[in-house]
Write a protein that holds these residues in place. Sequence first.
Motif, PDB file in Angstrom:
ATOM      1  N   LYS A 110      -2.443 -12.782  -5.590  1.00 24.62           N
ATOM      2  CA  LYS A 110      -1.312 -11.862  -5.687  1.00 24.62           C
ATOM      3  C   LYS A 110      -0.206 -12.236  -4.703  1.00 24.62           C
ATOM      4  O   LYS A 110       0.985 -12.167  -5.032  1.00 24.62           O
ATOM      5  CB  LYS A 110      -1.781 -10.421  -5.443  1.00 24.62           C
ATOM      6  CG  LYS A 110      -2.552  -9.803  -6.610  1.00 24.62           C
ATOM      7  CD  LYS A 110      -2.942  -8.371  -6.307  1.00 24.62           C
ATOM      8  CE  LYS A 110      -3.567  -7.721  -7.533  1.00 24.62           C
ATOM      9  NZ  LYS A 110      -2.566  -7.517  -8.610  1.00 24.62           N
ATOM     10  N   LEU A 111      -0.583 -12.637  -3.501  1.00 24.10           N
ATOM     11  CA  LEU A 111       0.411 -13.022  -2.516  1.00 24.10           C
ATOM     12  C   LEU A 111       1.174 -14.269  -2.968  1.00 24.10           C
ATOM     13  O   LEU A 111       2.403 -14.327  -2.888  1.00 24.10           O
ATOM     14  CB  LEU A 111      -0.262 -13.286  -1.165  1.00 24.10           C
ATOM     15  CG  LEU A 111       0.672 -13.662  -0.008  1.00 24.10           C
ATOM     16  CD1 LEU A 111       1.690 -12.552   0.246  1.00 24.10           C
ATOM     17  CD2 LEU A 111      -0.141 -13.941   1.257  1.00 24.10           C
ATOM     18  N   THR A 114       3.646 -13.426  -5.817  1.00 27.81           N
ATOM     19  CA  THR A 114       4.876 -12.740  -5.420  1.00 27.81           C
ATOM     20  C   THR A 114       5.808 -13.668  -4.631  1.00 27.81           C
ATOM     21  O   THR A 114       7.028 -13.622  -4.793  1.00 27.81           O
ATOM     22  CB  THR A 114       4.557 -11.489  -4.583  1.00 27.81           C
ATOM     23  OG1 THR A 114       3.740 -11.854  -3.467  1.00 27.81           O
ATOM     24  CG2 THR A 114       3.840 -10.445  -5.425  1.00 27.81           C
ATOM     25  N   LEU A 115       5.243 -14.517  -3.794  1.00 27.61           N
ATOM     26  CA  LEU A 115       6.071 -15.413  -2.982  1.00 27.61           C
ATOM     27  C   LEU A 115       6.727 -16.515  -3.810  1.00 27.61           C
ATOM     28  O   LEU A 115       7.844 -16.947  -3.514  1.00 27.61           O
ATOM     29  CB  LEU A 115       5.236 -16.042  -1.865  1.00 27.61           C
ATOM     30  CG  LEU A 115       4.824 -15.113  -0.729  1.00 27.61           C
ATOM     31  CD1 LEU A 115       3.949 -15.865   0.272  1.00 27.61           C
ATOM     32  CD2 LEU A 115       6.033 -14.520  -0.021  1.00 27.61           C
ATOM     33  N   ARG A 133       7.693  -7.664   1.893  1.00 28.24           N
ATOM     34  CA  ARG A 133       7.858  -7.142   0.531  1.00 28.24           C
ATOM     35  C   ARG A 133       6.596  -7.373  -0.288  1.00 28.24           C
ATOM     36  O   ARG A 133       6.169  -6.501  -1.058  1.00 28.24           O
ATOM     37  CB  ARG A 133       9.051  -7.803  -0.153  1.00 28.24           C
ATOM     38  CG  ARG A 133      10.418  -7.410   0.408  1.00 28.24           C
ATOM     39  CD  ARG A 133      11.545  -7.837  -0.533  1.00 28.24           C
ATOM     40  NE  ARG A 133      11.554  -9.277  -0.753  1.00 28.24           N
ATOM     41  CZ  ARG A 133      12.221 -10.142   0.008  1.00 28.24           C
ATOM     42  NH1 ARG A 133      12.932  -9.701   1.051  1.00 28.24           N
ATOM     43  NH2 ARG A 133      12.209 -11.432  -0.266  1.00 28.24           N
ATOM     44  N   SER A 134       5.993  -8.531  -0.126  1.00 26.42           N
ATOM     45  CA  SER A 134       4.787  -8.871  -0.879  1.00 26.42           C
ATOM     46  C   SER A 134       3.619  -7.962  -0.504  1.00 26.42           C
ATOM     47  O   SER A 134       2.898  -7.465  -1.371  1.00 26.42           O
ATOM     48  CB  SER A 134       4.403 -10.335  -0.632  1.00 26.42           C
ATOM     49  OG  SER A 134       5.430 -11.207  -1.038  1.00 26.42           O
ATOM     50  N   GLU A 137       4.078  -4.583  -1.985  1.00 26.18           N
ATOM     51  CA  GLU A 137       3.788  -4.593  -3.425  1.00 26.18           C
ATOM     52  C   GLU A 137       2.290  -4.660  -3.676  1.00 26.18           C
ATOM     53  O   GLU A 137       1.752  -3.935  -4.523  1.00 26.18           O
ATOM     54  CB  GLU A 137       4.483  -5.793  -4.073  1.00 26.18           C
ATOM     55  CG  GLU A 137       4.292  -5.879  -5.584  1.00 26.18           C
ATOM     56  CD  GLU A 137       5.030  -7.062  -6.186  1.00 26.18           C
ATOM     57  OE1 GLU A 137       4.497  -7.633  -7.170  1.00 26.18           O
ATOM     58  OE2 GLU A 137       6.109  -7.416  -5.674  1.00 26.18           O
TER      59      GLU A 137
END
Length: 256
Positions: A110-111, A114-115, A133-134, A137
Amino acid sequence: MNILITAGGTSEKIDNVRSITNHSTGRLGKLIGESFLSNGHHVTYVTTPQAVRPATEPHLTLIEIETTKELESALLDQFQKQTFDSIIHSMAVSDFTTETTLSEDTFIEKLAATLIKDQALSDLTTLTEALYRSIDEIGQTIQNEKKIPSGTDRLLLFLKKNPKIIAMLREQQPQAVLVGFKLLVGVSKEELIRVGKGILVKNDCDFVLANDLEEINDKQHKGILIDRDGHTQTAETKPEIAQLIVNSVEEKWRDR
């Protein structure tokens, strides 16, 4: 007098079989409740399933909760129904509650996902902001598993801040004689009193019972009761603390 007492320790669910909690037994709250009851007062006693509590009797109303959110809801419900002459907030309330839980693999996936959306991670400031932000989220990931699988080397638990229950008590019940509690570990008497006074002022308490975990065991429970004028009284055992609180609250109530 109509007394509200919170006692025991809240717990926050990780899944349907696991939770985060603390070591509070509710023994001091039980003694405080019994002392008020023996003096003829009515006690509404909010506690947790694992904590000890006073024996059932006509002047005792027992309310059982588990989480901090449930505690908040129960208190607001009671405040709508009745007015209390005193509130003794001795419950050990969890500072944090579970937001979500992820395996190491799921978190990294997930990280990374998002990045990779951000094409401008060329400096430390930009990268740091993107990570914040990540994490925010990912923390909002809905926890669907009723029991989290144990087949992972690392389990990442996201916690978020709980509301401070004591902060709302004066606003909700301005007439009540309010007693707060503060537990520290391994500090000097001067530091214990200083922090206790800070809690008293910040939350508009009439009294704060400050105690040090290192001075609590089966035979003793040293506590310092601080009032609005900065005066202190010391007790050495749970029964002594309970009687000190009851006497101080009754005297304060009579003087109003």
